[in-house]
Design a protein around this motif. Sequence first.
Motif, PDB file in Angstrom:
ATOM      1  N   VAL A 197       0.833  -1.206   0.000  1.00  0.00           N
ATOM      2  CA  VAL A 197       0.000   0.000   0.000  1.00  0.00           C
ATOM      3  C   VAL A 197       0.865   1.253   0.000  1.00  0.00           C
ATOM      4  O   VAL A 197       0.592   2.220  -0.732  1.00  0.00           O
ATOM      5  N   GLN A 198       1.920   1.266   0.806  1.00  0.00           N
ATOM      6  CA  GLN A 198       2.807   2.428   0.844  1.00  0.00           C
ATOM      7  C   GLN A 198       3.410   2.692  -0.526  1.00  0.00           C
ATOM      8  O   GLN A 198       3.495   3.845  -0.972  1.00  0.00           O
ATOM      9  N   TYR A 200       2.141   1.729  -3.445  1.00  0.00           N
ATOM     10  CA  TYR A 200       1.051   2.141  -4.334  1.00  0.00           C
ATOM     11  C   TYR A 200       0.732   3.619  -4.145  1.00  0.00           C
ATOM     12  O   TYR A 200       0.633   4.382  -5.118  1.00  0.00           O
ATOM     13  N   GLU A 201       0.564   4.051  -2.903  1.00  0.00           N
ATOM     14  CA  GLU A 201       0.209   5.439  -2.648  1.00  0.00           C
ATOM     15  C   GLU A 201       1.352   6.387  -3.006  1.00  0.00           C
ATOM     16  O   GLU A 201       1.118   7.544  -3.353  1.00  0.00           O
ATOM     17  N   ALA A 241      -1.513  10.111   1.119  1.00  0.00           N
ATOM     18  CA  ALA A 241      -2.004   8.847   1.650  1.00  0.00           C
ATOM     19  C   ALA A 241      -2.614   9.062   3.030  1.00  0.00           C
ATOM     20  O   ALA A 241      -2.110   9.847   3.839  1.00  0.00           O
ATOM     21  N   GLU A 247      -8.390  -0.965   7.672  1.00  0.00           N
ATOM     22  CA  GLU A 247      -7.046  -1.312   7.218  1.00  0.00           C
ATOM     23  C   GLU A 247      -6.819  -2.819   7.321  1.00  0.00           C
ATOM     24  O   GLU A 247      -7.005  -3.421   8.378  1.00  0.00           O
ATOM     25  N   THR A 249      -4.610  -6.375   5.188  1.00  0.00           N
ATOM     26  CA  THR A 249      -3.824  -6.966   4.102  1.00  0.00           C
ATOM     27  C   THR A 249      -4.049  -8.472   4.106  1.00  0.00           C
ATOM     28  O   THR A 249      -3.976  -9.110   5.161  1.00  0.00           O
ATOM     29  N   THR A 265      -6.701   0.587   0.890  1.00  0.00           N
ATOM     30  CA  THR A 265      -5.898   1.799   0.738  1.00  0.00           C
ATOM     31  C   THR A 265      -6.801   3.026   0.796  1.00  0.00           C
ATOM     32  O   THR A 265      -8.023   2.919   0.602  1.00  0.00           O
ATOM     33  N   HIS A 267      -6.655   7.657   0.332  1.00  0.00           N
ATOM     34  CA  HIS A 267      -5.898   8.899   0.162  1.00  0.00           C
ATOM     35  C   HIS A 267      -6.859  10.075  -0.001  1.00  0.00           C
ATOM     36  O   HIS A 267      -8.048   9.900  -0.258  1.00  0.00           O
ATOM     37  N   ASP A 319      -6.649  -2.030  -9.277  1.00  0.00           N
ATOM     38  CA  ASP A 319      -7.040  -1.176  -8.165  1.00  0.00           C
ATOM     39  C   ASP A 319      -8.463  -0.695  -8.386  1.00  0.00           C
ATOM     40  O   ASP A 319      -8.941  -0.604  -9.507  1.00  0.00           O
ATOM     41  N   TRP A 321     -11.076   2.222  -6.314  1.00  0.00           N
ATOM     42  CA  TRP A 321     -11.368   3.077  -5.182  1.00  0.00           C
ATOM     43  C   TRP A 321     -12.532   3.987  -5.505  1.00  0.00           C
ATOM     44  O   TRP A 321     -12.941   4.105  -6.648  1.00  0.00           O
TER      45      TRP A 321
END
Length: 327
Positions: A197-198, A200-201, A241, A247, A249, A265, A267, A319, A321
């Motif tokens: 995720v880190q 990706y963002e 982010a 949250e 995984t 994820t 943002h 993805d 969102w």
Amino acid sequence: MRTLAHKTALLGTAGVLALLAACSTGGEDTTEAAPQATAEEQTAEVPQGAITEAEALEVIAAYSETNNAAHRGSDASLLEEIEGGSLLQRSLADLEQRLGRPEAEREPIEEWEYTDSEIYVPAGETWWMAQAVAGTDEDERQLLTFEQSTEDKKQWLLVSVVPLNADLPAIALDEDGLAEAAPADDPAGKMLPQDAVQAYEDLWETGGTGPGEQLATGPTGQDILERRTPEDPLMLSRINATTPDHEHTWALRTEDGGTVVVATTAHSETLTAATGEALYPGELAAHYDPTPRNPVITHHTGEIVVSIPAAADPQILGDRWKLIGAE
């Protein structure tokens, strides 16, 4: 090797989302007693999946039917019976935004179902995944993640749906057809599942100058780099982010020893007019606040699917969102 991966058209009714516990009948036992198991045999753990393939297919079929009914009737309570986590948050926002439009402007609800499903049940876990075709488009494959309800262990909630932009790597299955869950800190590939995720963002925030550089080479990574910049040169976009409300995984082991990761994820995006003039928010942002302003801040949540091979570079497989708020 036997496999739980099964492809079939799905039919079913809404009631089977709550699965009945198996039961057995009694009777006089006329067979001879089996030899006593050794201590090693008595303590050995037999891998178990939380759901059978047949039950999983029924859950998916029931989900499709109930989801159709929920959207036909604009019934949020029905969605809450079959969804959870990030997906439910997205679905409720989508329903709220739809009802906020004049009835004449609402898109018609089309019936659909999941078909051609492949089931992946990890041993010893209270969740599982499935790859399925959504609707009639055979090229529209999605990765679904179901979790056992914390309130009713017989209830399965869909918590993530991500369209796949690339083929899913082969999932490793044991001799009983069960998948293997990988830990969030699994070191098999070039990236830990918990770091997906880190990375990706970071693509959205910096264009991949940080950890996102590892994900920038694939088609979805390249698409993000294009989408992060407004088409209007007088518009400035800053993406930051945030921590998802739900949250989580999930990761499955692949045949090459790597992992497929599904993660939630979130943002926020701050859109500013370089001229200093007030901006008219877009349709979805205006649902929350139609007032012209500068900047316009929107909040988004969703899920991603990332492949982390044992040797090759990691890649975003998809993805999804949704804008869930604005100010």
